[in-house]
Design an enzyme around this catalytic site. Structure first.
Site, PDB file in Angstrom:
ATOM      1  CB  THR A 185     -87.214  88.495 -18.587  1.00  0.00           C
ATOM      2  OG1 THR A 185     -86.721  87.120 -17.552  1.00  0.00           O
ATOM      3  CG2 THR A 185     -86.117  88.466 -19.842  1.00  0.00           C
ATOM      4  CE1 TYR A 220     -87.454  87.761 -11.563  1.00  0.00           C
ATOM      5  CE2 TYR A 220     -86.514  87.897 -13.463  1.00  0.00           C
ATOM      6  CZ  TYR A 220     -86.449  88.500 -12.392  1.00  0.00           C
ATOM      7  OH  TYR A 220     -85.884  89.506 -11.739  1.00  0.00           O
ATOM      8  CG  HIS A 237     -83.375  86.322  -7.060  1.00  0.00           C
ATOM      9  ND1 HIS A 237     -84.194  85.838  -7.636  1.00  0.00           N
ATOM     10  CD2 HIS A 237     -84.159  88.085  -6.852  1.00  0.00           C
ATOM     11  CE1 HIS A 237     -85.278  87.640  -7.947  1.00  0.00           C
ATOM     12  NE2 HIS A 237     -84.838  87.844  -7.573  1.00  0.00           N
ATOM     13  CD  GLN A 274     -80.498  91.876 -11.384  1.00  0.00           C
ATOM     14  OE1 GLN A 274     -81.643  91.831 -10.916  1.00  0.00           O
ATOM     15  NE2 GLN A 274     -79.943  91.536 -12.069  1.00  0.00           N
ATOM     16  CE  LYS A 279     -91.895  93.146 -16.992  1.00  0.00           C
ATOM     17  NZ  LYS A 279     -92.847  93.953 -17.627  1.00  0.00           N
ATOM     18  CB  SER A 280     -91.102  96.924 -23.219  1.00  0.00           C
ATOM     19  OG  SER A 280     -91.650  97.212 -23.715  1.00  0.00           O
ATOM     20  CB  SER A 281     -95.065  93.164 -23.971  1.00  0.00           C
ATOM     21  OG  SER A 281     -95.698  94.368 -22.940  1.00  0.00           O
ATOM     22  CG  LEU A 328     -88.620  95.054 -26.858  1.00  0.00           C
ATOM     23  CD1 LEU A 328     -89.301  93.898 -27.357  1.00  0.00           C
ATOM     24  CD2 LEU A 328     -87.285  94.987 -25.426  1.00  0.00           C
ATOM     25  CG  ASN A 387     -87.091 100.616 -23.117  1.00  0.00           C
ATOM     26  OD1 ASN A 387     -87.450 101.502 -23.133  1.00  0.00           O
ATOM     27  ND2 ASN A 387     -87.871  99.587 -22.767  1.00  0.00           N
TER      28      ASN A 387
END
Length: 290
Positions: A23, A53, A114, A177, A249-251, A256, A259
């Site tokens: 996100t 974020y 992070h 990560q 991530k995809s909008s 979506l 993937n």
């Protein structure tokens, strides 16, 4: 439909989906609602966010409303968030509690540090090591009290991991990560994490802010054409076949679904070609942090 074959058992014994929804850069409330709605429909059960974020509140609101719509409960979702560099040290627990409040949940499945450095220090300042050690002790406390089921790190180099493992307060990180894709992969990092029971979770699977350099790479496109899968699918599967988790991530509704549709195998010779591409780091280099 959820692909149960893409589930990984962490060193803690808890199970985590290998494919999740990233996100980063998603901040618009309406867009986040639509994306999470579609992602849950497509079968995503892991959502990755971070205090940095600026979208935890929006994600929490969406999940509160959308989980019942999809006949899901909080226990069906694997939630990841991260401690920001501004809150290293004594403020780590307060930061986690604020994340839980914004996400409207009682606990996280995984909470990560992070970045190995503190915003209050120059990258070369040895106090970075002192502060992240303090942060880790607070995360261990958070796990022991049930605020998070597991703890891990993000953007740690092997040197940072070695330091953590020397004084882990009885809890090893289950995940690191990091930036990981055919243009940027560290085989020595993979070996180290495998030997220490740490799962690598990839971000920037498509190459980060300059992603076109990777998505338009002739080798990637050639393999994509020969296998009959999209370039993003090739890049995600390349990671998964190395037992590296992904959080694309995809909008786009179509992307979506594409993937998460990764039930194919990249032949060994194509895997080697992808692994031998020129190395380009698109994100910040954590090795500069003391």
């Amino acid at each position: 439909m959820v692909n149960t074959r893409r589930i990984y058992e962490l060193s803690s014994g808890h199970k985590m989906p290998m494919i999740g929804l990233g996100t980063y850069l998603l901040t618009d409330k309406r867009s986040i609602w639509k994306i999470i709605d579609e992602a849950l429909s497509a079968g995503y059960r892991l959502i990755d966010t971070a205090a940095m974020y600026g979208n935890e509140e929006e994600i929490g609101y969406a999940l509160k409303k959308l989980l019942p719509k999809h006949h899901l409960t909080r226990q069906d979702i694997f939630l990841i968030s991260k401690l920001p560099p501004t809150n290293h040290g004594d403020d780590a627990l307060e930061s986690l509690n604020e994340t839980i409040r914004l996400l409207q949940c009682e606990y996280l499945d995984l909470y990560l540090i992070h970045w190995p450095g503190s915003s209050d220090c120059d990258p070369k300042d040895p106090n970075n090591a002192i502060l992240r050690d303090k942060s880790w002790s607070k995360l261990v406390e958070a796990k022991q009290t049930g605020l998070t089921r597991d703890i891990g790190v993000s953007n740690y180099s092997i040197r940072h991991l070695e330091g953590l493992l020397e004084n882990s307060y009885g809890e090893k990180p289950v995940v690191n990560q990091i930036e990981w894709h055919p243009h940027c992969h560290q085989d020595n990092m993979k070996k180290f994490c495998d030997e220490n029971g740490i799962l690598i979770q990839s971000y920037f699977s498509f190459g980060g802010s300059e992603k076109k350099l990777l998505l338009s790479d002739p080798t990637v496109l050639n393999i994509s054409e020969k296998i009959g899968k999209s370039a993003p699918q090739i890049l995600l599967q390349w990671s998964l076949q190395q037992n590296v988790a992904v959080i694309p991530k995809s909008s786009s509704r179509q992307h979506l679904h594409v993937n998460i549709d990764l039930d194919f195998v990249i032949p060994k010779n194509y895997m080697e070609k992808l692994s031998n591409l020129p190395q380009i780091r698109y994100g910040s280099d954590p090795n500069v942090v003391a």
